[in-house]
Design a protein around this motif. Structure first.
Motif, PDB file in Angstrom:
ATOM      1  N   ARG A 125     -11.563   5.150 -27.707  1.00  0.00           N
ATOM      2  CA  ARG A 125     -12.775   4.731 -28.442  1.00  0.00           C
ATOM      3  C   ARG A 125     -13.429   3.503 -27.785  1.00  0.00           C
ATOM      4  N   LEU A 126     -12.603   2.596 -27.276  1.00  0.00           N
ATOM      5  CA  LEU A 126     -13.118   1.425 -26.579  1.00  0.00           C
ATOM      6  C   LEU A 126     -13.841   1.843 -25.293  1.00  0.00           C
ATOM      7  N   ALA A 127     -13.264   2.820 -24.570  1.00  0.00           N
ATOM      8  CA  ALA A 127     -13.896   3.324 -23.352  1.00  0.00           C
ATOM      9  C   ALA A 127     -15.227   3.997 -23.689  1.00  0.00           C
ATOM     10  N   GLN A 128     -15.258   4.758 -24.801  1.00  0.00           N
ATOM     11  CA  GLN A 128     -16.499   5.410 -25.227  1.00  0.00           C
ATOM     12  C   GLN A 128     -17.544   4.356 -25.613  1.00  0.00           C
ATOM     13  N   ALA A 129     -17.106   3.292 -26.295  1.00  0.00           N
ATOM     14  CA  ALA A 129     -18.025   2.216 -26.670  1.00  0.00           C
ATOM     15  C   ALA A 129     -18.595   1.539 -25.428  1.00  0.00           C
ATOM     16  N   ALA A 130     -17.787   1.353 -24.397  1.00  0.00           N
ATOM     17  CA  ALA A 130     -18.257   0.746 -23.146  1.00  0.00           C
ATOM     18  C   ALA A 130     -19.276   1.650 -22.475  1.00  0.00           C
ATOM     19  N   ARG A 131     -19.000   2.980 -22.471  1.00  0.00           N
ATOM     20  CA  ARG A 131     -19.953   3.922 -21.880  1.00  0.00           C
ATOM     21  C   ARG A 131     -21.275   3.912 -22.660  1.00  0.00           C
ATOM     22  N   ASP A 132     -21.176   3.895 -23.991  1.00  0.00           N
ATOM     23  CA  ASP A 132     -22.387   3.856 -24.824  1.00  0.00           C
ATOM     24  C   ASP A 132     -23.175   2.558 -24.597  1.00  0.00           C
TER      25      ASP A 132
ATOM     26  N   GLY B 184     -23.188   0.773 -21.835  1.00  0.00           N
ATOM     27  CA  GLY B 184     -23.803   0.902 -20.512  1.00  0.00           C
ATOM     28  C   GLY B 184     -25.063   1.750 -20.571  1.00  0.00           C
ATOM     29  N   THR B 185     -24.987   2.853 -21.303  1.00  0.00           N
ATOM     30  CA  THR B 185     -26.149   3.729 -21.452  1.00  0.00           C
ATOM     31  C   THR B 185     -27.281   2.990 -22.170  1.00  0.00           C
ATOM     32  N   ALA B 186     -26.918   2.232 -23.211  1.00  0.00           N
ATOM     33  CA  ALA B 186     -27.935   1.481 -23.957  1.00  0.00           C
ATOM     34  C   ALA B 186     -28.601   0.430 -23.071  1.00  0.00           C
ATOM     35  N   VAL B 187     -27.812  -0.253 -22.242  1.00  0.00           N
ATOM     36  CA  VAL B 187     -28.372  -1.269 -21.336  1.00  0.00           C
ATOM     37  C   VAL B 187     -29.288  -0.610 -20.315  1.00  0.00           C
ATOM     38  N   LYS B 188     -28.835   0.541 -19.768  1.00  0.00           N
ATOM     39  CA  LYS B 188     -29.680   1.243 -18.796  1.00  0.00           C
ATOM     40  C   LYS B 188     -30.992   1.694 -19.446  1.00  0.00           C
ATOM     41  N   SER B 189     -30.916   2.205 -20.672  1.00  0.00           N
ATOM     42  CA  SER B 189     -32.132   2.640 -21.376  1.00  0.00           C
ATOM     43  C   SER B 189     -33.046   1.454 -21.659  1.00  0.00           C
ATOM     44  N   ALA B 190     -32.450   0.341 -22.095  1.00  0.00           N
ATOM     45  CA  ALA B 190     -33.251  -0.856 -22.381  1.00  0.00           C
ATOM     46  C   ALA B 190     -33.921  -1.364 -21.110  1.00  0.00           C
TER      47      ALA B 190
END
Length: 118
Positions: free
Chosen positions: A19-26, A28-34
């Motif tokens: 879950r921590l790895a998934q949160a890190a991926r999410d 990263g995706t949010a930062v890239k989108s922002a």
């Protein structure tokens, strides 16, 4: 076989790690989108600023052109007034030549006196 407490801890830690790895991926995706959205907004803002500057330059050029036209109009009015003044003086000299000569002579005499006294 019954799972032991150690197995339960391992399973819980594994799930927490996943879950921590998934949160890190999410994240990263949010930062890239922002970053992408911010870049798009920056491009839009830059285009808006360029457009505003171009509009300002065009308005300034129009003001300069209008200023030139206004200056020419004022010049023409001034020239017409000076012509009228010269014509009026010429008419006065024609109507009263002796008086005009007397005024001119007196003016010259006063100017000569003032020039000599300095």
């Amino acid at each position: 076989m019954t799972p032991t407490s150690t197995d339960a801890v391992k399973n819980n830690l594994g799930e927490a790690g996943a879950r921590l790895a998934q949160a890190a991926r999410d994240a990263g995706t949010a930062v890239k989108s922002a970053a992408s959205v911010a870049g798009d907004e920056l491009k839009l803002g830059r285009a808006t600023v360029k457009s505003d500057l171009a509009d300002s330059a065009m308005a300034g050029l129009a003001a300069v052109e209008e200023g030139q036209a206004a200056a020419k109009e004022q010049y023409d009015v001034l020239m017409d007034k000076s012509r009228d003044l010269i014509d009026s003086a010429a008419d006065l000299i024609r109507e009263r030549p002796i008086a005009s000569f007397g005024v001119a002579f007196a003016t010259g005499w006063i100017i000569a006196k003032l020039a000599r006294s300095r």
